[in-house]
Design a protein around this motif. Structure first.
Motif, mmCIF file in Angstrom:
data_model
loop_
_atom_site.group_PDB
_atom_site.id
_atom_site.type_symbol
_atom_site.label_atom_id
_atom_site.label_comp_id
_atom_site.label_asym_id
_atom_site.label_seq_id
_atom_site.Cartn_x
_atom_site.Cartn_y
_atom_site.Cartn_z
ATOM 1 N N LEU A 420 8.626 -2.347 7.412
ATOM 2 C CA LEU A 420 9.398 -2.444 9.107
ATOM 3 C C LEU A 420 10.683 -1.776 8.457
ATOM 4 N N SER A 422 14.294 -1.357 9.600
ATOM 5 C CA SER A 422 15.853 -1.951 10.550
ATOM 6 C C SER A 422 16.619 -2.030 9.452
ATOM 7 N N HIS A 423 17.542 -2.337 10.336
ATOM 8 C CA HIS A 423 19.256 -1.757 9.520
ATOM 9 C C HIS A 423 19.967 -2.034 8.346
ATOM 10 N N ALA A 424 19.795 -1.209 7.524
ATOM 11 C CA ALA A 424 20.284 -1.137 6.605
ATOM 12 C C ALA A 424 21.747 -2.470 5.878
ATOM 13 N N GLY A 425 22.826 -1.980 7.070
ATOM 14 C CA GLY A 425 23.118 -2.904 6.784
ATOM 15 C C GLY A 425 23.360 -4.188 7.264
ATOM 16 N N THR A 426 22.748 -4.507 8.406
ATOM 17 C CA THR A 426 22.362 -6.213 8.795
ATOM 18 C C THR A 426 20.977 -6.801 8.094
ATOM 19 N N THR A 427 20.006 -5.852 7.916
ATOM 20 C CA THR A 427 19.127 -6.787 7.400
ATOM 21 C C THR A 427 18.926 -7.731 5.778
ATOM 22 N N PRO A 428 19.093 -9.066 5.463
ATOM 23 C CA PRO A 428 19.644 -9.071 4.406
ATOM 24 C C PRO A 428 18.620 -9.038 3.456
ATOM 25 N N ARG A 431 15.163 -10.333 3.370
ATOM 26 C CA ARG A 431 14.299 -10.343 4.965
ATOM 27 C C ARG A 431 13.896 -8.513 4.900
ATOM 28 N N GLU B 389 23.212 -9.654 17.576
ATOM 29 C CA GLU B 389 23.666 -9.464 15.451
ATOM 30 C C GLU B 389 22.606 -7.722 15.230
ATOM 31 N N GLN B 390 21.901 -7.042 15.207
ATOM 32 C CA GLN B 390 21.340 -6.283 15.092
ATOM 33 C C GLN B 390 20.176 -6.444 13.450
ATOM 34 N N GLY B 391 20.323 -8.148 13.890
ATOM 35 C CA GLY B 391 19.360 -7.656 12.423
ATOM 36 C C GLY B 391 18.691 -9.109 12.167
ATOM 37 N N PRO B 392 17.334 -9.716 11.386
ATOM 38 C CA PRO B 392 16.694 -10.737 11.919
ATOM 39 C C PRO B 392 17.267 -12.218 11.276
ATOM 40 N N VAL B 393 18.784 -12.198 10.860
ATOM 41 C CA VAL B 393 19.134 -13.520 10.524
ATOM 42 C C VAL B 393 18.666 -14.824 11.233
ATOM 43 N N GLU B 396 15.672 -15.223 12.196
ATOM 44 C CA GLU B 396 14.943 -16.589 11.874
ATOM 45 C C GLU B 396 14.949 -17.522 11.547
ATOM 46 N N MET B 397 15.823 -17.769 12.277
ATOM 47 C CA MET B 397 16.845 -19.184 11.952
ATOM 48 C C MET B 397 16.843 -20.064 12.547
ATOM 49 N N SER B 550 28.769 -8.699 8.803
ATOM 50 C CA SER B 550 27.900 -7.604 9.887
ATOM 51 C C SER B 550 27.977 -6.978 8.381
ATOM 52 N N GLY B 551 26.585 -6.369 8.900
ATOM 53 C CA GLY B 551 26.221 -5.426 7.495
ATOM 54 C C GLY B 551 26.541 -3.816 8.530
ATOM 55 N N ALA B 552 25.984 -4.093 9.830
ATOM 56 C CA ALA B 552 26.687 -2.621 11.254
ATOM 57 C C ALA B 552 28.279 -2.674 11.039
ATOM 58 N N LEU B 575 12.219 -9.658 16.296
ATOM 59 C CA LEU B 575 12.466 -9.163 14.600
ATOM 60 C C LEU B 575 13.530 -9.489 14.029
#
Lengths: 604, 604
Positions: A420, A422-428, A431, B389-393, B396-397, B550-552, B575
């Motif tokens: 998948l 997905s964003h390298a910064g925002t995806t832990p 996950r 968020e631009q991420g899945p966290v 998922e929660m 924030s990863g982004a 997702l």
């Protein structure tokens, strides 16, 4: 005064060391240790002595090896300028023209010396007199220097040692008054044959000879000419462009036509040969060595007015590399009745259909004429092939020759893992569904699994995250997989393990995978009796027998389908590189290869 | 009859379960467990109830989760045809038009149902009434179905559960008679703004709005119009194209011009906003949510005739994504005096120079006018930004909102490892210098090292063996490296470890490496007081506070250079995917986001 092995073998230690003085620059310890380890009956051959000396160095400590390298002068360096070189080095640097550099060349060499010494901490070593003994040009020296400057120290250090051994070999040849005339003949033929190259490559000095181009046909004509000069009884170009030369055995002569007419052989023959086509921008020896070595053997027999019991049939196969058409092993396929009729309808990249190309080249271009090329195995003792190793093994072991145990079976895949993006910064980290990380695991598993078993190799050669971005987790990763082994059982076990691990990786990481098998070739183990003949031939030269598999495919793989086969490998210089203009052999190694072939012929 | 929280909280277990009957299809155990775990004072909000129900499912066993999924009917499946659906499902499938499929659509859905069930072993679940409650079209349903059919089961199972929660949310809204009117307003604005798209994208139904295109300027005009409609006191487009709306606080009113003239604010303001440009083929909420949410807050204040103590300044930043020019954060840079004068001379891919583009758009196109945009930090309380968020966290929660602790610092490299390209068949495993295997080790180390520390991420997003061949050991492998962390110290420690390991890998394998740093950005930790305000606002909604980095990068990263800042994240559906047309939010989540923003405003 010319040295002989008898004199050397009779000498005591100080005498032995003294007789070999100057062979290895300022390093008498090499001769000392070789003396201590010499065979009870003395060195059986000059080749054995050379190998013993190189083995001493290979087994020496790192400090001793570096000491040996550092005992050498820089090329065109201070020692040359101050005339403090050894006599041998002075002669070699003079022959390479280094004593007559232009000011620009001299400045360039000084800079290269400085850069090289700064990077490695030792002087650059190059056997400047070259493999044929006729010297590298100053331009070639500077090119080689520049290329090796960027090598890794762990690669460059043994490469320096190998050049030192080559320098020692040339110095020993001088001491012993030896000229490798048979090796030189093969060398000269290979150089001469390399003057033909396809349009677009010839202009750039690159060697490319693909199926039935003008250059390809010129090569065939040249080979037939040389075969006739060598004294082959029958020489022809067959329906697929193979050059075929037959030198009859005395078994055949009862049926010989009188008065110089065509001789018809009815005895059994040895079949040998290799291919004369090349890859794009390839080397001069891949394939061609296996035609030229038996040619010089026949020439020598003919010069001596000798015939052996069995006839010798040397085939220059017209196509092995699969460069112009998807018809790899075209030439040898015809001899075993495996020429695929659909090949005739194939078009090359320019739309030229094979059938039309054959017709334009004056070949019959019919399946009937091609099927007629199939050999009757009952008429042949077997097939042997000599070939440049195309790998680093013999070079690293300081061995001129090696005996092939098997041509590896192979299986190839193209695969893609999907995860998948997905964003390298925002995806832990926990996950992610990173397709590239999964392929990374696969690569390391293939490496580990293949390393765990001898004579098995596995490679991921193609690797790409399509349209990858620096800040996007790879959602897709494409890869290739090339698995090879000396036996089909070992190959299949490797294949099963790799595929199972791939499935596990994808399952654990929550990824999907597609895997397309693009090739599967059975292993071609050498015939034990023929392999033994090669081993005896190598032993007869006073050299240790090293057995190794062939990772690459060869014409012998096709002939294997019809008759027993076995191959002999000759060492490649330049780290064993092949399919590259840097592919290289020495005249001395080729001399040994010819003599091994002669020994094999005598044993039949 | 409409349900209320008071009634629900007063009920005993059977009553509670009965009141929630039909929310989760055939699964009373969910309400039973939520009842057992309810807060002593009852559920403080409908959002709290929804979260509690979803949490029960998230913590349930795999068997229970699969049981819940399998309790649902197939879309347009046998149960619909035989009219044995629950009342809720019947209504939902009817609203989606599934009861009126064409024969072709019906056949297509039956095939998808069969394929999906064969792959996953459970029915496909889709909240067909859609995020705005107005239903997905049959075409959209079939597209989504097809896409999710290729997902991994570990991805698809929780995605089904999330759709079940969304279905439950819509059913609960019906039960409680709730309409998320503020969320709907933001939804409608976002839909409306998405009608403007750049040429080449608009025609394909794709959303792309890059700097100062016609679509970009139309967006700016539309935003100014809506801001005026909302009751902002001052609305303008500034010298770099930012849309700026000011709603004064009552601190300012002493200085107000009488009779509807321009109001001049001299009190301190809260600065907020986000960007209205998009990436190519992007989503509708990235950036825009952060403009529209405070806009609706101001509209509500104005409708109520209220002013707060402090003014509110909402900025729609004209450029954040760096798509047309290499001038990322252009809009927010101007506000902190970091607009790079060389940007004006930059040309886009079509050769259009930024200065000329600005002039053509009626902007002054001078550095003086741009420098005048710099804000005086003394005039501002701080900067807040809401963003998807631009991420899945959060997704998922099962959490609608999350509080940002820090915008990660990052460091980026482009690298290349060089080994030795050699024959995949002839080079034994122990003699390889495989550049790709080294990168594989690096990838797995980055993954392991980043996973070992919370709130650190590392990614190799670009990966390629240039001109790789299936039968050649990779002599070169190119890769990118993206390292991020919540603090500069954590980022630098990660960076140092990764670079050290890379050097070790290359040393051990005898390879050389080049590594070029292409970016380094400092971390922007949230201001503790402002972060606390967001946390209080989320708590006030009855929701658990989840803190995440924030990863982004975001505009807040730029404002961080001038004033305290803190961000609030809203959950992304699908997702958490972003920079993609699948980027999605729900009206209910947006309603909560608006209410959190209102709570924050009230706390000042």
């Amino acid at each position: 005064m010319t040295l002989t092995l008898d004199v050397l073998n009779a000498a005591d230690e100080p005498g032995f060391v003294s007789l070999l003085d100057g062979v290895y620059e300022h390093s008498p310890w090499i001769a000392q240790r070789a003396f201590a380890q010499r065979p009870a009956a003395g060195f059986p051959s000059l080749a054995a002595l050379k190998h013993a000396l190189a083995s001493v160095v290979r087994k020496a400590s790192l400090t001793e090896q570096l000491g040996l390298i550092r005992a050498h002068p820089e090329l065109a360096g201070k020692a040359m300028v101050s005339q403090s070189l050894t006599a041998e080095s002075t002669d070699e640097q003079r022959r390479a023209g280094l004593t007559h550099c232009s000011p620009e060349e001299f400045a360039q060499l000084q800079q290269l010396n400085a850069d090289y010494n700064a990077r490695f901490g030792w002087p650059f070593i190059l056997a400047v007199r070259g493999p044929r003994g006729n010297g590298l040009s100053r331009r070639q020296i500077i090119e080689t220097f520049t290329r090796r400057l960027s090598a890794h120290p762990d690669v460059e250090r043994p490469e320096c040692l190998r050049h030192i051994h080559r320098i020692a070999e040339i110095r020993l040849n001088d001491k012993f008054g030896i000229t490798p005339t048979l090796g030189n003949q093969v060398w000269d033929w290979a150089e001469s044959l390399a003057r033909f190259s396809d349009p677009g490559f010839a202009e750039q000095g690159q060697l490319t000879v693909t199926y039935l181009t003008d250059a390809h046909r010129a090569c065939a004509e040249q080979l037939t000419q040389w075969m006739r000069d060598c004294g082959f009884d029958e020489v022809s170009i067959d329906a697929v462009g193979n050059v075929v030369g037959v030198y009859h055995g005395f078994d055949d002569l009862e049926d010989a036509a009188p008065g110089g007419g065509s001789l018809r052989s009815h005895g059994r023959r040895l079949l040998t040969g290799s291919h004369y086509d090349t890859v794009r921008n390839g080397g001069k020896y891949d394939g061609r060595l296996g035609i030229l070595v038996p040619m010089v053997c026949v020439r020598e027999l003919h010069r001596q007015g000798r015939r052996l019991k069995h006839g010798i049939e040397v085939v220059g196969f017209s196509e092995e590399e699969g460069q112009r058409y998807k018809a790899t092993f075209l030439g040898s396929s015809a001899l075993v009745g495996r020429f695929d009729p659909t090949w005739l309808d194939q078009a090359d990249a320019d739309g030229v259909v094979m059938r039309d190309l054959m017709a334009a080249a004056g070949l019959p271009a019919t399946m009937a004429s091609i099927q007629a090329l199939q050999r009757d195995p009952a008429r042949y003792l077997g097939f042997v092939e000599v070939h440049i190793e195309q790998g680093p093994v013999l070079n690293e072991m300081d061995l001129p020759l090696g005996v092939v145990t098997s041509i590896n079976g192979s299986i190839r895949y193209l695969g893609e893992i999907r995860g998948l993006a997905s964003h390298a910064g925002t995806t832990p980290m926990g996950r992610r569904r990173d397709a590239a990380a999964a392929v990374a695991e696969l690569i390391l598993y293939v490496e580990e699994r293949a390393s765990a078993v001898p004579e098995v190799v596995g490679t991921v050669g193609q690797l790409q995250v399509p349209a990858g971005s620096i800040n996007v987790i790879p959602g897709r990763c494409r890869f290739s997989l090339d698995l090879r082994a000396t036996t089909d059982a070992a190959r299949d076990a490797l294949d099963a393990d790799v595929r199972q691990r791939l499935a596990e990786i994808c399952e654990r990481r929550g990824l999907s995978v597609t895997l397309e098998r693009t090739e599967a070739a059975a292993a071609a183990p050498s015939d034990p009796q023929w392999q033994q003949r090669w081993e005896s031939a190598v032993s007869a030269l006073g050299l240790p027998v090293h057995r190794l598999p062939s990772g690459a495919g060869h014409d012998a793989m096709k002939l294997h389908q019809a008759m027993p086969q076995a191959m002999l490998f000759q060492r490649g210089m330049n780290l064993g590189i092949s399919h590259n203009p840097l592919e290289s052999v020495t005249n001395d190694d080729t001399e040994l290869c010819v003599r091994a072939f002669q020994a094999l012929l005598e044993s039949l």
